[in-house]
Design a protein around this motif. Structure first.
Motif, short mmCIF file in Angstrom:
data_model
loop_
_atom_site.label_atom_id
_atom_site.label_comp_id
_atom_site.label_asym_id
_atom_site.label_seq_id
_atom_site.Cartn_x
_atom_site.Cartn_y
_atom_site.Cartn_z
N ALA A 189 -0.94 -35.42 91.12
CA ALA A 189 -1.33 -35.73 89.74
C ALA A 189 -1.15 -34.46 88.93
N SER A 190 -0.39 -34.53 87.85
CA SER A 190 -0.12 -33.32 87.08
C SER A 190 0.09 -33.66 85.62
N ASN A 191 -0.23 -32.72 84.75
CA ASN A 191 0.06 -32.89 83.33
C ASN A 191 0.14 -31.53 82.66
N TRP A 192 0.94 -31.48 81.61
CA TRP A 192 1.08 -30.29 80.77
C TRP A 192 0.85 -30.74 79.33
N THR A 193 -0.08 -30.06 78.65
CA THR A 193 -0.50 -30.52 77.33
C THR A 193 -0.59 -29.37 76.35
N HIS A 194 -0.12 -29.65 75.14
CA HIS A 194 -0.33 -28.74 74.03
C HIS A 194 -1.45 -29.31 73.16
#
Length: 722
Positions: A385-390
């Motif tokens: 499970a992964s995410n990249w957020t601004h």
């Protein structure tokens, strides 16, 4: 041959064989030449030219059947003249009258003093004269139309001219007066209605209403059936206190797309002297090969837009209006594997309550999410499970966040039990626009997460309530360990404490989002027992008790710096159908360490038949709220029903929402009178009165309370008298 012998011969011939039809290539209601059969007590006429039948005449051609006292049939022209008690029985309707002229080839004719009956029960009526204008159409002068049963004309429409298109199942009327209980109450110069449920272009029934904040209201919707896959509804709405508003809705649907646009505008509010508007656009697009996209955009002109102009608590309580776009992919990852990826662009418009302002959510511009699973790799299951957020915010700390949570588990299971050890590592990296505390702009956090889930299933057959059931006993034990790490130096973009429930006690995480990872060294023990019907496999009752035992103090909290002492949390739930007509859903959470009740949720519903329901509920959360709910739809007589609901705050000694009304159902119409009072987000009350007269299969006049009734009374059912 004597005249007597001729008549006898002609009578015998007609009773035994079809009458020959000369010079007709196509007959009425048929694509081919069809024979005509006639039966009667007496026949006169000339062979090959005309026939006059009298006395119990029955004439048949294909699916057309004509019955009358006297019939003349001209074989050359295929004209039929009928005198006395004419009944024309066709495939989907029955026509009756005193005099009938009809051409069997063209289907054109006239019927005097007509009565018509549509066989599927969708309508009936009469008039002064009926013009048959082909296979599927007829027109009436001085017409009446109703869907009520014969002998019960509670409502009907009277029109100077009524055209009925049976193929399209559409009626078009001019100079229309709607009568209810023989009292005319609505005049329309033109009216187009469906008696088969199909969509049609035209004016819909006017809507009348009254609200405390907008005054008396009247709306006249216009429905535009643009094409089979898209349509529009344009509704001018006049409010005595606000002015003229326009509500607009456009819907569309394609093979790979669909959506809806709603745009409402009040050009000049008489109270605020401002133009006010609301817009909601929702679009979904299937792109193929596992890809799809969606767009959802909502906006209001001001924070009080819904509170002032809506008449439903579901709208007046809205706070954050989403504005987002998503592109997503979902597909397989080899054998026994899956992968999903999405890109999200999201922000909100926050409608502030001046008495209780809130902080608006962060914008995600963008957020990239990647999740993957791979099963049975040498007996191991892998998950990512992964995410990249601004994250962006006008007043709060913002920046970039990367969250990765790979894990591996060993699922060992069979029909009577399972055990699943799991280990993962949660890594988070921040790149902030400005440092927090003494830390730099770049911050890293890495925490291991270990868990062990296990359970058993025992079954036995039991006989209860004169039925056969399977009773299960399902003990389950769950252990989780996460070391403590101080996280006060990290921003909180999206973490909040999750509500304690039976599903949550078997979760590794106590906080949503990725900014706070709770410490944990605790065991959860629970036992569930289910009662399953042997014949259907349906679950009848479920009872569960669970207890969380903390082996160490919780040190990480969101609301305050104090720690929670080691102890135990106890939860119990009961749900299901106690009897065929009684349902329950109840739960309780106890803090055994301090002998306190933390939460109670209890509800019971008695629902013996459609249109008869009684619900009672109680909700309690320590130091937060204590509320009582009761609602009912209950028959008073065969046709009258009582409607009521109340949501009362015991903590504040105040009615939060209340509904009171009555409903009358006849065979072909219904009347609803409902008063709804609720507290808005601004802690002011709003009262709305709904009055609706529903003429079955024709129109509904007034403000529709069905949605309010369904929200306020769980199990509410629209009923009718047969």
């Amino acid at each position: 041959m004597s005249q007597y012998k001729f008549l006898y011969f002609w009578h015998a011939l007609l009773l035994m064989v079809p009458v020959p039809v000369a010079g007709a290539d196509q007959l009425f209601d048929s694509g081919a030449r069809l024979p005509v059969y006639v039966e009667a007590d007496r026949f006169d006429g000339y062979a090959g030219r005309e026939i006059e039948a009298s006395g119990n005449v029955r004439m048949r051609q294909g699916d057309l059947e004509l019955m009358a006292d006297r019939v003349k049939y001209y074989q050359d022209s295929e004209d039929v003249e009928v005198q006395g008690n004419a009944t024309l029985n066709r495939s989907d309707d029955i026509l009756r009258g005193s005099l009938l002229q009809l051409n069997l080839q063209t289907g054109i004719g006239e019927l005097s003093d007509p009565l018509y009956f549509i066989k599927d029960g969708s309508g009936r009526g009469g008039g002064k004269i009926l013009f048959l204008e082909g296979d599927d159409q007829y027109r009436l002068k001085q017409a009446r139309y109703t869907t009520c049963q014969i002998g019960d004309d509670d409502w009907y429409i009277h029109a100077s001219d009524l055209t009925v298109d049976k193929a399209k199942k559409v009626g078009t009327a001019r100079n229309v007066t709607v009568h209810f209980k023989d009292v005319p109450f609505l005049y329309l110069p033109w009216m187009n209605f469906s008696f088969g449920g199909q969509r049609k272009t035209g004016l819909l029934a006017p809507i009348f209403g009254n609200t405390a904040r907008s005054g008396a209201e009247v709306s006249v919707p216009f429905y535009w059936n643009i094409a089979p896959n898209y349509d529009a509804t344009i509704t001018p709405r006049y409010m005595s206190k606000r002015g003229l508003m326009f509500n607009n809705e456009f819907r569309y649907l394609g093979q790979s797309l669909g959506g809806q646009l709603m745009f409402d505008i009040l050009p000049d509010d008489l109270i605020t002297n401002e133009t006010r508007y609301g817009v909601a656009f929702n679009h979904n697009q299937w792109l193929g090969n596992g890809w799809m996209g969606s767009l959802h955009y909502e906006r209001a002109s001001d924070s009080n837009y819904f509170r002032d102009l809506a008449n439903n608590v579901a709208f007046t309580s809205r706070t954050n209006l989403p504005q987002q776009a998503i592109a997503a992919y979902s597909g397989g990852l080899g054998h026994d594997g899956s992968i999903s990826f999405n890109i999200l662009m999201q922000q909100f418009q926050t409608l502030q309550d001046p008495l209780a302002t809130i902080v608006s959510p962060y914008k995600r511009l963008p957020q990239l999410t990647l999740n993957a699973t791979k099963r049975n790799v040498y007996g191991l299951d892998f998950d990512l499970a992964s995410n990249w957020t601004h994250f962006s915010h006008p007043t709060l700390q913002d920046g970039l966040r990367l969250a990765l949570y790979p894990s591996v588990s060993i699922p060992l299971q069979n029909s009577w039990g399972f055990i699943k050890p799991r280990i993962g590592v949660h890594h988070t990296r921040y790149n902030l626009n400005a440092p927090t505390g003494i830390e730099s702009k770049t911050i890293n956090r890495t925490l291991p997460i270990l868990s062990l889930d296990s359970g058993l299933v025992f079954e036995r057959d039991v006989n209860l309530w004169q039925g056969k059931y399977v009773q299960t006993l399902e003990p389950r034990m769950f252990y989780v360990y996460i070391p403590f790490e101080q996280q006060n130096n990290l921003p909180n973009f999206d973490s909040a404490e999750m509500d304690f429930s039976f599903a949550q006690i078997f979760s590794e995480r106590r906080f949503s989002g990725e900014d706070r990872i709770n410490d944990a060294n605790e065991i959860t023990m629970a036992v569930t027992s289910r009662l399953i019907e042997s014949s259907t496999g349906n679950e009848r009752i479920r009872a569960t008790v669970g207890q969380k035992v903390r082996l160490a103090e919780r040190r990480l909290t969101l609301t305050s710096p104090q720690t929670t002492a080691a102890g135990a949390d106890f939860i119990a739930e009961l749900s299901g159908r106690i009897t065929p007509h009684i349902l329950t859903d109840a739960g309780v959470q106890l803090d055994q360490n301090n002998f306190l009740t933390e939460k109670i949720r209890a509800g019971i519903s008695y629902h013996p038949q459609p249109g008869k329901v009684l619900n009672v509920g109680y909700r309690f959360s320590r130091d937060v709220f204590e509320q009582m709910d009761i609602s009912t739809q209950w028959p008073l007589t065969r046709k009258w029903q009582a409607l009521a609901s109340a949501n009362y705050s015991l903590k504040d000694d105040k009615l939060l929402a209340g509904l009171l009304g009555v409903e009358y159902n006849a065979c072909c119409w219904s009347l609803r009178l409902v008063a709804n009072r609720f507290t808005t987000a601004t802690q002011r009350t709003s009262t709305t009165v709904f009055v609706q007269l529903e003429l079955n299969d024709l129109m509904s006049i007034g403000t529709n309370p069905i949605r309010v009734l369904q929200q306020g009374i769980s199990g509410y059912t629209r009923t009718s008298i047969q």
